[in-house]
Design an enzyme around this catalytic site. Structure first.
Site, short mmCIF file in Angstrom:
data_model
loop_
_atom_site.label_atom_id
_atom_site.label_comp_id
_atom_site.label_asym_id
_atom_site.label_seq_id
_atom_site.Cartn_x
_atom_site.Cartn_y
_atom_site.Cartn_z
N ARG A 297 -29.29 -29.43 -46.56
CA ARG A 297 -30.12 -30.62 -46.78
C ARG A 297 -30.65 -31.08 -45.43
O ARG A 297 -29.88 -31.36 -44.51
CB ARG A 297 -29.30 -31.72 -47.46
CG ARG A 297 -30.09 -32.97 -47.68
CD ARG A 297 -29.39 -34.02 -48.54
NE ARG A 297 -30.24 -35.20 -48.55
CZ ARG A 297 -29.86 -36.43 -48.25
NH1 ARG A 297 -28.58 -36.68 -47.97
NH2 ARG A 297 -30.72 -37.42 -48.23
N HIS B 7 -36.04 -40.15 -44.59
CA HIS B 7 -34.67 -40.51 -44.22
C HIS B 7 -34.75 -41.55 -43.09
O HIS B 7 -34.39 -41.30 -41.95
CB HIS B 7 -33.88 -39.27 -43.81
CG HIS B 7 -32.38 -39.45 -43.88
ND1 HIS B 7 -31.57 -38.67 -44.65
CD2 HIS B 7 -31.56 -40.34 -43.26
CE1 HIS B 7 -30.30 -39.04 -44.51
NE2 HIS B 7 -30.28 -40.07 -43.67
N GLU C 200 -31.26 -43.30 -49.61
CA GLU C 200 -30.52 -44.56 -49.52
C GLU C 200 -31.39 -45.81 -49.39
O GLU C 200 -31.40 -46.48 -48.34
CB GLU C 200 -29.51 -44.51 -48.36
CG GLU C 200 -28.45 -43.44 -48.56
CD GLU C 200 -27.28 -43.57 -47.61
OE1 GLU C 200 -27.28 -44.48 -46.76
OE2 GLU C 200 -26.35 -42.76 -47.71
N ASN D 124 -24.76 -40.51 -52.61
CA ASN D 124 -24.11 -40.43 -51.29
C ASN D 124 -22.91 -41.36 -51.37
O ASN D 124 -23.06 -42.54 -51.70
CB ASN D 124 -25.02 -40.94 -50.17
CG ASN D 124 -26.14 -39.97 -49.85
OD1 ASN D 124 -26.23 -38.89 -50.43
ND2 ASN D 124 -26.99 -40.34 -48.90
N TYR E 195 -19.07 -42.41 -49.43
CA TYR E 195 -18.14 -42.23 -48.31
C TYR E 195 -16.84 -42.99 -48.47
O TYR E 195 -15.81 -42.57 -48.01
CB TYR E 195 -18.80 -42.70 -47.00
CG TYR E 195 -19.91 -41.80 -46.50
CD1 TYR E 195 -19.64 -40.80 -45.58
CD2 TYR E 195 -21.21 -41.96 -46.95
CE1 TYR E 195 -20.65 -39.97 -45.12
CE2 TYR E 195 -22.23 -41.13 -46.49
CZ TYR E 195 -21.94 -40.14 -45.57
OH TYR E 195 -22.94 -39.32 -45.12
N GLU F 58 -24.28 -36.52 -50.03
CA GLU F 58 -23.60 -36.81 -48.76
C GLU F 58 -22.17 -37.24 -49.04
O GLU F 58 -21.93 -38.01 -49.97
CB GLU F 58 -24.27 -37.96 -47.98
CG GLU F 58 -25.52 -37.57 -47.24
CD GLU F 58 -26.10 -38.72 -46.43
OE1 GLU F 58 -25.33 -39.55 -45.88
OE2 GLU F 58 -27.34 -38.79 -46.36
C1 BGC Z 1 -26.82 -41.87 -44.02
C2 BGC Z 1 -26.70 -40.90 -42.88
C3 BGC Z 1 -25.54 -41.31 -41.97
C4 BGC Z 1 -24.28 -41.32 -42.79
C5 BGC Z 1 -23.01 -41.53 -42.00
C6 BGC Z 1 -25.50 -42.32 -44.59
O1 BGC Z 1 -25.62 -43.63 -44.97
O2 BGC Z 1 -27.67 -41.34 -45.01
O3 BGC Z 1 -27.91 -40.84 -42.21
O4 BGC Z 1 -25.43 -40.47 -40.87
O5 BGC Z 1 -24.40 -42.33 -43.75
O6 BGC Z 1 -23.00 -42.75 -41.36
#
Ligand code: BGC
Length: 501
Positions: A100, A146, A192, A332, A334, A401
Site C-alpha cells: 500500500r 494521504h 482517514e 485502520n 491501532y 493499517e
Molecule cells: C496514519 C499513518 C500513520 C499511522 C501511525 C495512521 O493514522 O494513516 O500515516 O503513520 O497512523 O501513526
C-alpha cells in the site's frame, strides 16, 4: 489512530509485553492478502524535487518546527523517492501479496489544480514504481490522498473547508485513474478522514492547523465524503469496465470497550464508534449521518442558541451520491480505549470530544506504545471487526493499517512481533469463529518513516531507517523476519507442522 493531543510525554522505552492469549493456528484463507504499507509524505522526501509543489505538511513542519516533536520535517524522510528500487526489493523479499502506497497529489499537479499536462517527472516516478511492483508480482494498493494537500489549495480557498475542493479532487482522481489505471487494481480515495478533518480543521493539531472545533471538522467531513463519492463514480462510469479494479475509502477507528455491562456504558461505546467510524461509514454504507451524531450535534447546537446544527445537513441528492460508494470496507486500527457514560458537557464546549460526551480512557493494565497515548489490547481488533460486520451488513473487509510504534528503534523488537501475532490471531478468530468476511491485512509500516507531529521520534517500521545517515540505510528489525515468515507460511504457528486447514 492519530496524534491525541499536543502532550508528548516520552515514556522512554516501550514495554516488551508478553501475551498469554492463545494463538489461532489456522491457515489464512487461500485468497487472503497479506501486505505492508506506507505513504508518500512519510517516506519519499524530495519535497521540492522534479517539480513537486509544496504541501500543507511541508508548510506546517517547516514554518513551525516547534510543532513537531523533534523539530524535523518531511524534506528528506526515508528518501524513498531516490531509493524506491531498494524499497521494492525489500517488499519483494518479505514475500507479501500487496504494497500500500500513496501518490503525492503535488507531484502530479504541483498546485493541486488540473493543468493541461500533469508533471511528467512525478508521473514517471509513480509509473516506474508501480510497474516494478507488478513485474515482481506485488499488487499495488494505491491511496490518492494521504493527508498531503497541495498548499496552494489551502491558501486559495481553505482546502477541505470549502466545497470547491470536491471537483478539484475529482479531477486529480480522474487523472490518476487514467495514468495508472492499468497498473492498479486497488484504489483508496482518501485515508482517514477523521484525522484530516478533526485534527486538521477541528482541534488544529495536524496540518493545516485550523482551529475550528465542532464546526470546521464537520464542514470538512461533508466535503471529504463528496470528494470521495465523486471519485468513486468517475471510476465506476469511466474506468471500471476497462480496468476491473476496486475503489474504497479508508476510515480509522479505535475499539471502545464498555467499562461495564451496564446499558449506559454499552451506549457510550456505540456512540463513540458512531462518531468515529460511523461519521464517515454511515453515509457511505447506509446513507446519511449516523442518527446519534445528527441528534446530538443538532441538540447541542440548538441549546447553544445556534439557528442551525453545526453538522451540515446532507441533501437527498448528496445522500444518494455518497451511499454505496464502496467495493470493500477498509479499516485502520491501532488501539483500544475503555469508555463509560458521562455527564453532559456544557454546550458552549463545541469540541468533538464534548459532542461525543463519553468518558474515554486508556486503562492502566493495558500496555502502552508510542509516547504513551497508544494502548495495546488485541481483542479490540476482533470486536471492531464484528461491529463493522454487524453495522454495515457483512461487507468484504480489508485491514489497511495496523502496527506498533516505539521510541527506541531497537532491532530486537519482540514487542512488535507480539503485537502483530496477537492482532493477527484475533483476525483469524474473526474469520473462523465469527464468519467476518475479512480478506486482507496490511501492516504499518514496512520501514521507519516521518510520523507527522512526532517526526522521527516515533519509530514504527519493520525496517529501521538511520535518519542520521545521509544514505538512509535500511536495516531489518527482528519483526521483518517474523512478518516474512507469516507471509510465507500463511499461518501464525511457530512450527508450520501445527498449522490447521
Ligand atoms: C496514519 C499513518 C500513520 C499511522 C501511525 C495512521 O493514522 O494513516 O500515516 O503513520 O497512523 O501513526
Amino acid at each position: 489512530m492519530g496524534f491525541k493531543s499536543v502532550l508528548l510525554v516520552t515514556l522512554g522505552s516501550l514495554l516488551s509485553f508478553c501475551s498469554t492469549a492463545k494463538v489461532n493456528k489456522h491457515f489464512f484463507p487461500p485468497n487472503f492478502k497479506i501486505g505492508v504499507a506506507n505513504a508518500a509524505a512519510q517516506i519519499e522526501g524530495a519535497w521540492n524535487e522534479d517539480g513537486k509543489g509544496e504541501t500543507i505538511w511541508d508548510r506546517f513542519a517547516m514554518s513551525h518546527p516547534d510543532w513537531i516533536f523533534d523539530h524535523s520535517s518531511p524534506q528528506v524522510a526515508a528518501d524513498s523517492y531516490h531509493k524506491w528500487r531498494e524499497d521494492v526489493e525489500m517488499v519483494k523479499e518479505m514475500g507479501v501479496d500487496h504494497y500500500r502506497l500513496s501518490i503525492a497529489w503535488a507531484r502530479i499537479y504541483p498546485d493541486g489544480y488540473k493543468t493541461e499536462e500533469p508533471n511528467a517527472r512525478g508521473v514517471a516516478y509513480y509509473k516506474n514504481l508501480l510497474r516494478s511492483l507488478r513485474a515482481l508480482g506485488i499488487e499495488p494498493m494505491v491511496t490518492l490522498y494521504h493527508w498531503d494537500l497541495p498548499q496552494k489549495l489551502q491558501d486559495d480557498f481553505g482546502g477541505w473547508l470549502s466545497p470547491k475542493i470536491v471537483d478539484i479532487f475529482a479531477d486529480y482522481a480522474r487523472t490518476c485513474f487514467e495514468l495508472f489505471g492499468d497498473e492498479v487494481n486497488w484504489w483508496i480515495t482518501i485515508n482517514e478522514p477523521k484525522q484530516i478533518c478533526e485534527a486538521g480543521y477541528g482541534s488544529g493539531g495536524y496540518a493545516p492547523g485550523v482551529f475550528s472545533p465542532g464546526v470546521g471538522n464537520y464542514k470538512c467531513a461533508k466535503n471529504v465524503l463528496l470528494a470521495h463519492a465523486k471519485a468513486y463514480h468517475i471510476y465506476d462510469k469511466e474506468f471500471r469496465k476497462k480496468n476491473q479494479g476496486k475503489v474504497a475509502i479508508v476510515i480509522d477507528s479505535n475499539w471502545f470497550e464498555p467499562a461495564s455491562a451496564k446499558p449506559e456504558d454499552k451506549e457510550a461505546s456505540e456512540r463513540s464508534l458512531q462518531f468515529t467510524y460511523g461519521l464517515y461509514g454511515n453515509p457511505v454504507f447506509n446513507g446519511d449521518w449516523p442518527a446519534v451524531v445528527k441528534e446530538r450535534v443538532a441538540q447541542r447546537s440548538k441549546q447553544a442558541g445556534l439557528k442551525e446544527s453545526r453538522l451540515p445537513a446532507l441533501t437527498k441528492e448528496e445522500i444518494k451520491l455518497i451511499k454505496g460508494t464502496y467495493d470493500f470496507l477498509c479499516i485502520n486500527h491501532y488501539t483500544s480505549h475503555k469508555v463509560s457514560a458521562w455527564y453532559e458537557p456544557p454546550v458552549t464546549d463545541t469540541s468533538f470530544g464534548a459532542d461525543i460526551g463519553v468518558n474515554d480512557w486508556m486503562p492502566k493494565e493495558w500496555p502502552k506504545g508510542g509516547e504513551g497515548w497508544f494502548s495495546v489490547w488485541a481483542p479490540g481488533m476482533r470486536k471492531l471487526l464484528n461491529w463493522l460486520k454487524d453495522t454495515y451488513n457483512n461487507p468484504e473487509i480489508v485491514i489497511t493499517e495496523n502496527g506498533l510504534s516505539d521510541n527506541t528503534g531497537t532491532l530486537e523488537d519482540d514487542h512488535r512481533i507480539n503485537y502483530y501475532r496477537d492482532y493477527l490471531s484475533n483476525c483469524l478468530d474473526a474469520i473462523y469463529i465469527d464468519n467476518v468476511n475479512l480478506t486482507g491485512y496490511t501492516a504499518w509500516s514496512i520501514l521507519d518513516d516521518w510520523e507527522w507531529r512526532t517526526g522521527y521520534h516515533s519509530l514504527i517500521g519493520m525496517y529501521k531507517v538511520d535518519f542520521n545517515d545521509p544514505n538512509r540505510a535500511r536495516i531489518p528489525k527482528k519483526s521483518a523476519a517474523y512478518f516474512t515468515q507469516i507471509a510465507k507460511n500463511r499461518c501464525l504457528a511457530e512450527n508450520p507442522a501445527e498449522c490447521i486447514h
